[in-house]
Motif scaffolding. Structure first.
Motif, PDB file in Angstrom:
ATOM      1  N   ILE A 486      45.747 -10.273 -38.958  1.00 21.38           N
ATOM      2  CA  ILE A 486      45.419 -10.529 -40.360  1.00 21.38           C
ATOM      3  C   ILE A 486      44.337  -9.554 -40.761  1.00 21.38           C
ATOM      4  CG2 ILE A 486      43.779 -12.354 -39.720  1.00 21.38           C
ATOM      5  CD1 ILE A 486      44.400 -13.670 -42.390  1.00 21.38           C
ATOM      6  N   TYR A 487      44.462  -8.961 -42.024  1.00 20.93           N
ATOM      7  CA  TYR A 487      43.492  -7.956 -42.456  1.00 20.93           C
ATOM      8  C   TYR A 487      42.274  -8.634 -43.034  1.00 20.93           C
ATOM      9  CZ  TYR A 487      47.072  -4.487 -41.627  1.00 20.93           C
ATOM     10  OH  TYR A 487      47.989  -3.679 -41.020  1.00 20.93           O
ATOM     11  N   ASN A 488      41.089  -8.269 -42.555  1.00 21.31           N
ATOM     12  CA  ASN A 488      39.832  -8.847 -43.019  1.00 21.31           C
ATOM     13  C   ASN A 488      39.444  -8.234 -44.363  1.00 21.31           C
ATOM     14  OD1 ASN A 488      39.550 -10.319 -40.618  1.00 21.31           O
ATOM     15  ND2 ASN A 488      38.660  -8.530 -39.592  1.00 21.31           N
ATOM     16  N   HIS A 511      43.779  -7.088 -48.463  1.00 22.60           N
ATOM     17  CA  HIS A 511      44.908  -6.262 -48.063  1.00 22.60           C
ATOM     18  C   HIS A 511      46.124  -7.160 -47.854  1.00 22.60           C
ATOM     19  CE1 HIS A 511      41.927  -3.052 -47.415  1.00 22.60           C
ATOM     20  NE2 HIS A 511      41.186  -4.015 -46.854  1.00 22.60           N
ATOM     21  N   PHE A 512      46.831  -7.417 -48.877  1.00 26.57           N
ATOM     22  CA  PHE A 512      48.035  -8.256 -48.798  1.00 26.57           C
ATOM     23  C   PHE A 512      49.179  -7.555 -49.545  1.00 26.57           C
ATOM     24  CE2 PHE A 512      44.756 -11.520 -48.076  1.00 26.57           C
ATOM     25  CZ  PHE A 512      45.285 -12.129 -46.950  1.00 26.57           C
ATOM     26  N   SER A 514      50.422  -9.242 -45.813  1.00 25.28           N
ATOM     27  CA  SER A 514      50.191  -8.870 -44.418  1.00 25.28           C
ATOM     28  C   SER A 514      51.507  -8.441 -43.793  1.00 25.28           C
ATOM     29  CB  SER A 514      49.622 -10.079 -43.663  1.00 25.28           C
ATOM     30  OG  SER A 514      50.556 -11.130 -43.640  1.00 25.28           O
ATOM     31  N   ASP A 516      53.289  -9.752 -41.688  1.00 30.30           N
ATOM     32  CA  ASP A 516      54.270 -10.832 -41.517  1.00 30.30           C
ATOM     33  C   ASP A 516      54.739 -11.386 -42.852  1.00 30.30           C
ATOM     34  OD1 ASP A 516      51.820 -13.407 -40.511  1.00 30.30           O
ATOM     35  OD2 ASP A 516      51.941 -12.083 -42.271  1.00 30.30           O
ATOM     36  N   HIS A 518      52.856 -12.579 -45.370  1.00 25.30           N
ATOM     37  CA  HIS A 518      52.016 -13.603 -45.988  1.00 25.30           C
ATOM     38  C   HIS A 518      51.129 -12.970 -47.056  1.00 25.30           C
ATOM     39  CE1 HIS A 518      52.432 -16.069 -42.053  1.00 25.30           C
ATOM     40  NE2 HIS A 518      53.488 -16.211 -42.831  1.00 25.30           N
ATOM     41  N   GLN A 520      47.604 -13.842 -49.839  1.00 29.88           N
ATOM     42  CA  GLN A 520      46.353 -14.595 -49.820  1.00 29.88           C
ATOM     43  C   GLN A 520      46.565 -15.968 -50.475  1.00 29.88           C
ATOM     44  OE1 GLN A 520      43.081 -12.702 -51.828  1.00 29.88           O
ATOM     45  NE2 GLN A 520      41.607 -14.296 -51.247  1.00 29.88           N
ATOM     46  N   ASP A 573      45.424 -16.816 -45.376  1.00 24.65           N
ATOM     47  CA  ASP A 573      46.712 -16.446 -45.958  1.00 24.65           C
ATOM     48  C   ASP A 573      47.658 -17.637 -45.980  1.00 24.65           C
ATOM     49  OD1 ASP A 573      47.985 -14.593 -43.036  1.00 24.65           O
ATOM     50  OD2 ASP A 573      47.810 -16.747 -43.439  1.00 24.65           O
ATOM     51  N   ASP A 577      46.452 -18.493 -41.490  1.00 23.28           N
ATOM     52  CA  ASP A 577      45.570 -17.705 -40.630  1.00 23.28           C
ATOM     53  C   ASP A 577      44.286 -17.372 -41.372  1.00 23.28           C
ATOM     54  OD1 ASP A 577      48.542 -16.120 -39.504  1.00 23.28           O
ATOM     55  OD2 ASP A 577      47.330 -17.602 -38.392  1.00 23.28           O
ATOM     56  N   SER A 579      40.786 -15.138 -41.820  1.00 26.00           N
ATOM     57  CA  SER A 579      40.235 -13.820 -41.503  1.00 26.00           C
ATOM     58  C   SER A 579      38.820 -13.945 -40.974  1.00 26.00           C
ATOM     59  CB  SER A 579      40.224 -12.955 -42.771  1.00 26.00           C
ATOM     60  OG  SER A 579      39.154 -13.383 -43.626  1.00 26.00           O
TER      61      SER A 579
END
Length: 586
Positions: A486-488, A511-512, A514, A516, A518, A520, A573, A577, A579
């Motif tokens: 997952i991007y912080n 950064h969405f 992600s 997979d 997903h 925010q 997300d 998950d 961040s």
């Protein structure tokens, strides 16, 4: 010094001295006894007077002292009629070779006490007798030996009774010792102390009317002269029939039953001891064996069969059933074997399976063993003690998943097991500890998957069990669960700024979607007075905010002028998950 006073008082001390020692008509009846010449000044007292004053005005109390330091005790000087307070006045011992003479020595011919009075002990010398001593030996004592006294002793104490001889001696200041005078006495001490029974034991039980006396000892101040054993606690007369010179070794009773014996001792004076007692229960021999009246076996469980009934009886006049035993052989067991039990056994465990016959036995207290065969038969099926074997267990080495919020099912591609009878259960655990056969989770068929709830490397253990509850050893295999990253959030603004509004707008870059897919779902905003973000330092927090996803305006009244604040944000997300927080800004 206590001697000051009128001439009358001083004269009273001299009169006391003369009365004590009979010196009125001697040279010692003089004031120079206590005073330094000319002798009339109360302040010119000598050391003898000082010792007399310090002793509480007691002349006898200072007899053993040498007040003037001339080598002669005060009493020796008084007896020699020399001055005990004048070092220039002492017995004229030099050149004296004439020993004293014991002029009379008398003691009683008989005594009933160890302390014998000395009725007469007198001695004379050409100068003066300075010492007296009494011994039990005719050997001349040394003039310096211990035991000499300045006055004749008035008694002598012996250590024991019997015929005794005493020797009287005298010595003078020159160390000349007289020849002895002797006298004899016979000491007969009255015996009023009875003997004491120090030990008396007999067996607790007996099977004969003749009972052995295992221990019978007694002591006396003079000597034990007689021993007796009775069935009565009344003391026997010293002249009664039945006394023996030695302790008896047995006693014959007239009847069986519970009996008490009393042991007595006497001495030559006719003193009879207090008794010592001991008890015995006499049971005459029982020769009739018990009878096993019933013996029934229940349904076996494994190698053990319950004994539902086992009863026995003994003859009416016997001692009763005292032991029970079950054997697999018809040979009559010895009554002294350790396997006998005081109560009938309730089960029997075999060492092998098959058709079995058990034999029931009983014994009585006399050692008679039942001699009629009483048997019961049973078929024993040995239990299953062999655990199953897990023959194969295979899972993927890695497993790529998009999320683990609901757990991840790890596929089990192979799980097989065998048993000597049959496998009845399968179980997968994450622990190497063998599970209990009654634990939850066992399945009757091998599972095809296992759910883990966290990512990372996992080791799974495969187990099997059978109907007897035997659990196999395990086979294990490992899988690594891989989640997408997952991007912080990044680029917090403002950061390091000054003169910021009291209601600033905080922004982050996200950064969405992600990898997979997903997007925010929410953000959490935190403002704190230091960079630890502790609860006690927090001034503003908007948690799981689904409205302010990338920016937020700090409400009015939260921030204060001229104050530095630290802030950060994190996001969650739609896969659930979380961040890491954004870089801390200020």
């Amino acid at each position: 010094m206590g001697l000051a006073g009128s001439g009358h008082a001083l004269r009273a001390y001299l009169n006391t001295f003369n009365t004590t020692y009979g010196t009125t008509a001697t040279v010692l009846n003089n004031c120079t006894l206590c005073h330094i010449p000319p002798g009339q000044s109360v302040n010119n007292i000598n050391n003898y007077a000082l010792d007399y004053s310090n002793a509480g005005y007691s002349f006898p109390a200072i007899e053993s002292l040498d007040s003037d330091g001339d080598g002669y005790s005060n009493i020796v000087e008084i007896n020699a009629r020399t001055f005990p307070g004048d070092p220039t006045s002492f017995p004229a011992a030099a050149g004296d070779t004439t020993p004293p003479t014991v002029t009379a020595f008398v003691i009683p011919a008989t005594s009933s006490s160890l302390a014998v009075s000395i009725t007469t002990f007198t001695a004379s010398d050409n100068i003066a007798v300075t010492g007296y001593i009494i011994t039990e030996t005719s050997a001349i004592p040394a003039a310096g030996a211990a035991g000499w006294s300045a006055t004749p002793p008035t008694s002598y104490t012996f250590a024991s009774g019997g015929a005794k001889t005493l020797y009287a001696w005298a010595k003078d200041a020159a160390g000349n010792v007289s020849a002895s005078a002797s006298a004899t006495v016979t000491i007969t001490l009255p015996d009023t102390t009875p003997p004491t029974i120090t030990a008396f034991t007999i067996p607790a039980t007996a099977t004969s009317l003749t009972v052995s006396i295992t221990t019978f000892t007694a002591t006396d101040a003079v000597g034990v002269t007689g021993y007796m054993v009775t069935e009565s606690s009344a003391p026997p007369a010293a002249g009664a029939a039945g006394w023996t010179a030695t302790a008896p070794v047995d006693f014959v009773f007239a009847t069986a039953g519970a009996k008490t014996l009393y042991a007595w001792a006497k001495d030559a004076a006719g003193n009879v001891s207090a008794p010592a007692s001991a008890s015995v229960t006499i049971t005459l021999p029982d020769t009739i064996p018990p009878t096993v009246t019933a013996f029934v076996l229940g349904q076996p469980s494994g190698m053990t069969v319950p004994i539902t009934t086992f009863t026995a009886a003994d003859n009416a006049g016997g001692a009763g059933v005292a032991g029970y035993m079950v054997t697999e052989t018809s040979a009559v067991p010895s009554p002294i074997l350790a396997q006998w039990a005081a109560v009938a056994p309730t089960s029997f465990t075999f060492s092998s399976g098959g058709n079995k016959t058990l034999y029931a036995w009983a014994k009585d207290a006399a050692g008679n063993v039942s001699n009629v065969l009483v048997t019961a038969t049973v078929t024993i099926t040995p239990p299953d003690t062999t655990p199953p074997t897990v023959t194969a267990f295979v899972i993927p080495a890695t497993l790529q998943v998009q999320t683990i919020t609901q757990g991840v099912a790890v596929p089990i591609t192979t799980f097989t097991a065998t048993d000597n009878i049959a496998v009845t259960g399968y179980l997968i655990t994450e622990s190497a500890t063998a599970p209990d056969p009654g634990a939850p989770g066992w399945t009757v068929i091998a599972p095809t998957s296992y759910t883990v709830i966290t990512a990372g490397q996992k080791t799974l253990y495969a187990w099997a069990k059978d109907a007897s509850g035997n659990v196999s050893t395990s086979l294990n295999a490992s899988v690594t669960i891989i989640l997408p990253p997952i991007y912080n959030p990044t680029n917090p603004v403002p950061d390091g700024a000054i003169n910021v509004s009291l209601t600033p707008t905080l922004t982050i870059t996200v950064h969405f979607p992600s990898p997979d897919g997903h997007v925010q779902r929410s953000a959490t905003w935190e403002v704190c007075t230091d960079n630890t973000f502790g609860a006690d330092k927090m001034v503003f927090r908007s948690a799981l905010d689904v409205v302010n996803l990338t920016s937020i305006v700090v409400p009015s009244g939260v921030l204060k002028p001229n104050t530095m604040y630290f802030w950060r944000a994190s996001v969650i997300d739609t896969g659930g998950d979380l961040s890491n927080p954004s870089p801390t800004a200020s």
